[in-house]
Design an enzyme around this catalytic site. Sequence first.
Site, short mmCIF file in Angstrom:
data_model
loop_
_atom_site.label_atom_id
_atom_site.label_comp_id
_atom_site.label_asym_id
_atom_site.label_seq_id
_atom_site.Cartn_x
_atom_site.Cartn_y
_atom_site.Cartn_z
N ALA A 211 26.45 56.56 7.65
CA ALA A 211 26.11 57.63 8.60
C ALA A 211 26.39 58.98 7.96
CB ALA A 211 26.92 57.47 9.87
N ASN A 212 26.19 60.06 8.70
CA ASN A 212 26.57 61.39 8.23
C ASN A 212 27.15 62.20 9.38
OD1 ASN A 212 24.37 63.01 9.54
ND2 ASN A 212 23.11 61.65 8.30
N ARG A 213 27.55 63.44 9.10
CA ARG A 213 28.32 64.20 10.08
C ARG A 213 27.49 64.96 11.11
NH1 ARG A 213 33.44 64.03 8.14
NH2 ARG A 213 33.60 63.92 5.87
N ALA A 277 19.30 64.80 10.53
CA ALA A 277 19.86 64.56 9.21
C ALA A 277 19.58 63.10 8.88
CB ALA A 277 21.35 64.84 9.21
#
Length: 402
Positions: A211-213, A277
């Site tokens: 995942a990402n932020r 994102a």
Amino acid sequence: MTVSGKRILLIISGGIAAYKSLDLIRRLRERGASVTPVMTRAAQEFVTPLAVGALAAAHVFTDLFSRTDEQDVGHIRLARDHDLIVVAPATADLMAKIANGLADDLASAVLLARRIPLLVAPAMNPAMWDNAATRRNVATLRADGVHFIGPMAGEMAESGEAGLGRMAEPLEIVAAIAALLDDQPKPLMGKRAIVTSGPTHEPIDPVRYIANRSSGRQGHAIAAALAKLGADVTLVSGPVTIPDPKGVTVIHVERAAEMLAAVTAALPADLAIMVAAVADWRVAEESDRKIKKKPGESAPTLVMAENPDILKTIGHHEQRPRLVIGFAAETNDVLANARVKLDKKGADYIVANDVSPETGIMGGTRNSVKIVSREGVEPWPDMDKDAVAQKLAAFAAEKLNG
Ligand code: CTP
């Protein structure tokens, strides 16, 4: 945003979701709107005109050939003496009639005679929604400027099947009505927008993912701001913890491949703003079992495969929206990288932001952006993400209309 004082012509067509229309009438009336109900024959199999009339405190129109109704009101006047027509639930059958200009009962005759905006809240089995015929009709209705709220994802009442087809909840419909009817200027009225937002999750095995932020805050705020300017917005969101924005059709997805499928299914559109994102890579071979530690064995190696580029696909699509805007999250060489992305992705504008950790932008509430186009760079002041969203929605309206 309020519906107070607004006159709503509510057309109820025949689906199990008609029971929710009773609540919709209540919600509208307690907020000061008046509701004139029209029911199709099939709708009367699901809820009675008595219940609908009692909640609306109004006469229920059901018959094109009723002598008294036609003398008192007439279907032409019914179609005009209101601020908005809402069809909830809208069956596949009634949408097919509207798309093709049929007028063989009161509901369809009123719809054909309308000169006021129309909002439909579809409800049907996911297979019906996915059918090529329905897809064609939906595209026709969108091109004709019809507004949509939903359908949403969820389990179907009758079959327990999951997919897109559940009618939006009454309060979501009220929010969509309020967004269409408030007294703000609506430069995006009649325009369709697709927005992506949030991160994607790319599974490693059934319990782990990459995942990402991204929080989804910026993308969600943009979807809400476009809706406020009158656009019919589909927001395709990755997994986020913030609530769905009001007055917007939200499709929740997990991985990049699902996001791409949802975005292309939402075409045609006038504008697309890709804020998500999206993970650039996924795990090439996702394990269908939890990967276990084995004594003496070294840590597993993850082999990655490239994900589809959603912005690039849309930027070069045969149904490319007239206005395509991307974001460029960079930690260095922000402008140079944004300029490259403009061409590579077929975008008209790139909203460049510096997401170096010291800026606190990724996952935070503020944003500092530069609008990069082939003509040059326009730096915007540091603002919160809602203000960036409003400014970007107004910017998009100006580019589409000007
Ligand atoms: N984007 C997309 N699909 C992808 C990757 C990115 O739609 N698979 C979109 C994003 O929503 C954003 C823009 O492309 O609007 C740029 O995203 P960014 O992550 O900055 O660029 P990348 O193409 O991933 O390039 P790089 O990571 O090499 O900087």
